[in-house]
Design an enzyme around this catalytic site. Structure first.
Site, short mmCIF file in Angstrom:
data_model
loop_
_atom_site.label_atom_id
_atom_site.label_comp_id
_atom_site.label_asym_id
_atom_site.label_seq_id
_atom_site.Cartn_x
_atom_site.Cartn_y
_atom_site.Cartn_z
N LYS A 42 1.15 -0.91 0.12
CA LYS A 42 0.06 0.05 -0.46
C LYS A 42 0.91 1.77 0.45
O LYS A 42 0.06 2.35 0.84
CB LYS A 42 -1.43 -0.13 1.48
CG LYS A 42 -2.31 -1.01 1.32
CD LYS A 42 -2.71 -1.24 -0.08
CE LYS A 42 -2.79 -1.04 -0.82
NZ LYS A 42 -3.79 -1.56 -1.51
N THR A 46 2.39 0.29 -7.73
CA THR A 46 0.70 0.49 -8.72
C THR A 46 1.35 1.26 -9.35
O THR A 46 1.72 0.65 -10.86
CB THR A 46 -0.40 -0.28 -8.78
OG1 THR A 46 -0.46 -0.48 -7.87
CG2 THR A 46 -0.76 -0.47 -9.73
N HIS A 97 7.29 -7.60 -2.02
CA HIS A 97 6.98 -6.97 -0.81
C HIS A 97 8.43 -7.27 0.57
O HIS A 97 8.00 -7.19 1.67
CB HIS A 97 5.66 -7.09 -0.24
CG HIS A 97 5.11 -6.15 -1.28
ND1 HIS A 97 4.54 -4.90 -1.47
CD2 HIS A 97 3.25 -6.73 -1.28
CE1 HIS A 97 3.69 -4.33 -2.04
NE2 HIS A 97 2.65 -5.03 -1.98
N SER A 127 -4.70 1.77 4.94
CA SER A 127 -5.36 1.89 2.86
C SER A 127 -5.09 0.58 2.79
O SER A 127 -5.95 -0.62 2.36
CB SER A 127 -3.83 2.33 1.83
OG SER A 127 -4.10 2.05 0.73
N TYR A 182 6.56 8.52 -1.41
CA TYR A 182 4.78 8.41 -2.48
C TYR A 182 4.38 9.78 -2.07
O TYR A 182 3.30 10.94 -3.31
CB TYR A 182 3.60 7.66 -1.77
CG TYR A 182 2.23 8.05 -1.64
CD1 TYR A 182 1.47 6.11 -2.61
CD2 TYR A 182 1.58 8.62 -1.67
CE1 TYR A 182 -0.13 6.80 -2.86
CE2 TYR A 182 -0.22 9.09 -2.30
CZ TYR A 182 -0.68 7.73 -2.61
OH TYR A 182 -2.17 8.23 -2.72
N GLY A 248 -6.45 7.98 -3.79
CA GLY A 248 -4.77 7.68 -3.56
C GLY A 248 -4.75 9.33 -3.01
O GLY A 248 -4.28 10.40 -3.86
P1 A3P Z 1 -5.33 4.58 -1.33
O1 A3P Z 1 -5.76 2.90 -0.48
O2 A3P Z 1 -4.68 5.17 0.12
O3 A3P Z 1 -6.48 5.26 -1.40
P2 A3P Z 1 -0.65 -0.25 -3.53
O4 A3P Z 1 -0.09 -0.08 -5.09
O5 A3P Z 1 0.96 -0.47 -3.11
O6 A3P Z 1 -1.18 -1.58 -3.46
O7 A3P Z 1 -1.19 1.27 -3.07
C1 A3P Z 1 -1.77 1.04 -3.01
C2 A3P Z 1 -2.10 2.04 -3.27
O8 A3P Z 1 -1.42 4.16 -4.25
C3 A3P Z 1 -3.72 2.87 -3.04
O9 A3P Z 1 -3.81 3.93 -1.83
C4 A3P Z 1 -3.93 3.46 -4.38
O10 A3P Z 1 -5.04 4.64 -4.43
C5 A3P Z 1 -2.38 4.25 -4.12
N1 A3P Z 1 -2.37 4.63 -5.83
C6 A3P Z 1 -2.15 3.53 -7.16
N2 A3P Z 1 -2.07 5.26 -7.88
C7 A3P Z 1 -1.90 6.03 -7.59
C8 A3P Z 1 -1.70 6.89 -8.20
N3 A3P Z 1 -1.26 7.66 -9.48
N4 A3P Z 1 -1.83 8.69 -7.23
C9 A3P Z 1 -2.28 8.53 -5.94
N5 A3P Z 1 -2.20 7.23 -5.27
C10 A3P Z 1 -2.15 5.94 -6.09
#
Ligand code: A3P
Length: 285
Positions: A42, A46, A97, A127, A182, A248
Site C-alpha cells: 500500500k 502499482t 514486498h 489503505s 509517495y 489516492g
Molecule cells: P489508497 O488506498 O490510500 O487510495 P499499492 O499499489 O502499493 O497497493 O498501493 C495502493 C495505494 O496507492 C492506494 O492508496 C491507491 O489508491 C494508491 N495509488 C495508486 N495509484 C495512484 C496514483 N496514480 N496516484 C496516487 N495514488 C495512487
C-alpha cells in the site's frame, strides 16, 4: 481462500505465496540490468510499476494499454508470475514486498538497481485496512482499532512496516538504493519521473514526461483497467467492498485516527525508529 504461509518470521497470504515461490524469490538470479521495486504493501507500488514501465518505453503509452501492470513488472515472490519474469522486456522490472534480509544475499551478487518507495505509515495502515476488506486472500481485518494495533505490533501480513523500511534503508549505500516517497510523487510527479528516469539512465524529453504524468495521475489510473485491478474476479478481490484505487491522497489517516490512536502511533514510531537516521518528514501531513 484464506490460508497463511510463514516465511522469514512473517505471515503471508498462502493464496499468493508458497514455500516454493518464496524460496524461488530468495535465491533468484538477478541480472545487472534488472530494476527492482521494493515496497511495503500500500505504499504506491502499482503507481511505481506504471511509471517505470513508461520510462522503459521512453514515454510510449502503447505497452501499458494492453498488458496489465503485473505482467509488465511481475512480482518476484508470487506463485503465478514466475514465468512472466523470464518474458518481461529489458530492463526487467521486478516487484517485491519481501524484506531486505530475504533478498539482500541475491541482490549483492548483481548490479541490479533497487528503488525503495515509502509512504506515511499512517496512510498505509488505513489503505491496508480497506484493502483487507476487499482482498479475499487476506484475513478479515476486524475493526480499524484492532487492525491498527496489529499493524503497530508488526503482526499483520507482510510483517512490520518499521522493520521493512529500516531493513531496506540500512542497505541504501551498499546497494545504491534509490529512495522516494509517495508524498514526493504526489507533490511533484513530473519532477519525480524526471529523477527516476535520470537515475535509471533513460533521460526523457519534456513531452514524454508530460505524457507519463498525465497517464499516471490518480484519476487516469483509477479508470484504467490495466492497473486498477478490476480484471481480477470478485472471488479474489471483491470490488463490491471497495476499489483498489481507493482515494489516492496524502493524509487520509486524519479521517480514521482518533487523537488517542495518533498518540499511540507516535509513541511506537519513536520507539521503533529511535536508532534510525530516517527522518520521515511526512508523518504529520
Ligand atoms: P489508497 O488506498 O490510500 O487510495 P499499492 O499499489 O502499493 O497497493 O498501493 C495502493 C495505494 O496507492 C492506494 O492508496 C491507491 O489508491 C494508491 N495509488 C495508486 N495509484 C495512484 C496514483 N496514480 N496516484 C496516487 N495514488 C495512487
Amino acid at each position: 481462500m484464506e490460508v497463511t504461509e510463514t516465511f522469514a518470521g512473517m505471515s503471508l497470504p498462502g493464496y499468493l505465496h508458497t514455500q516454493e515461490s518464496l524460496r524461488f524469490a530468495s535465491s533468484f538470479q538477478f541480472r545487472d540490468t534488472d530494476v527492482v521495486i521494493a515496497t511495503y504493501p500500500k505504499s504506491g507500488t502499482t503507481w511505481m510499476q506504471e511509471i517505470l514501465t513508461l520510462i522503459r518505453s521512453k514515454g510510449d503509452l502503447e505497452p501499458a494499454k494492453t498488458i496489465p501492470n503485473w505482467a509488465r513488472a511481475p512480482w518476484l515472490e508470487h506463485t503465478y508470475f514466475k514465468d512472466m519474469l523470464q518474458e518481461t522486456g529489458e530492463p526487467r522490472l521486478i516487484t517485491t514486498h519481501l524484506p531486505c534480509q530475504v533478498l539482500a544475499p541475491a541482490l549483492r551478487k548483481s548490479k541490479a538497481k533497487v528503488i525503495y518507495m515509502a509512504r506515511n505509515p499512517k496512510d498505509i495502515a488505513v489503505s491496508f485496512y480497506h484493502f483487507h476488506k476487499m482482498a479475499k486472500f487476506l484475513p478479515d481485518p476486524g475493526s480499524f482499532e484492532d487492525f491498527l494495533i496489529r499493524f503497530l505490533d508488526g503482526t499483520v501480513q507482510y510483517g512490520s512496516w518499521f522493520d521493512h523500511i529500516k531493513g531496506w534503508l540500512s542497505l541504501q549505500a551498499e546497494l545504491g538504493l534509490f529512495y522516494i516517497t509517495y508524498e514526493d510523487m504526489q507533490k511533484e510527479l513530473g519532477r519525480s519521473v524526471e529523477q527516476l528516469a535520470g537515475w535509471l539512465g533513460c533521460p526523457l524529453q519534456p513531452e514524454a514526461i508530460r505524457a507519463i504524468q498525465q497517464h499516471c495521475s490518480f484519476s487516469s489510473m483509477r479508470e484504467n483497467e490495466m492497473v486498477n485491478y478490476t480484471l481480477i474476479p470478485c472471488e479474489i478481490m471483491d470490488h463490491r467492498q471497495g476499489q483498489f484505487m481507493r482515494k489516492g491522497t496524502v493524509g487520509d489517516w486524519r479521517d480514521h485516527f482518533t487523537p488517542r490512536q495518533n498518540m499511540l502511533f507516535h509513541k511506537i514510531y519513536q520507539e521503533e525508529m529511535q536508532d534510525s537516521s530516517l527522518c520521515f518528514r511526512w508523518l504529520m501531513d
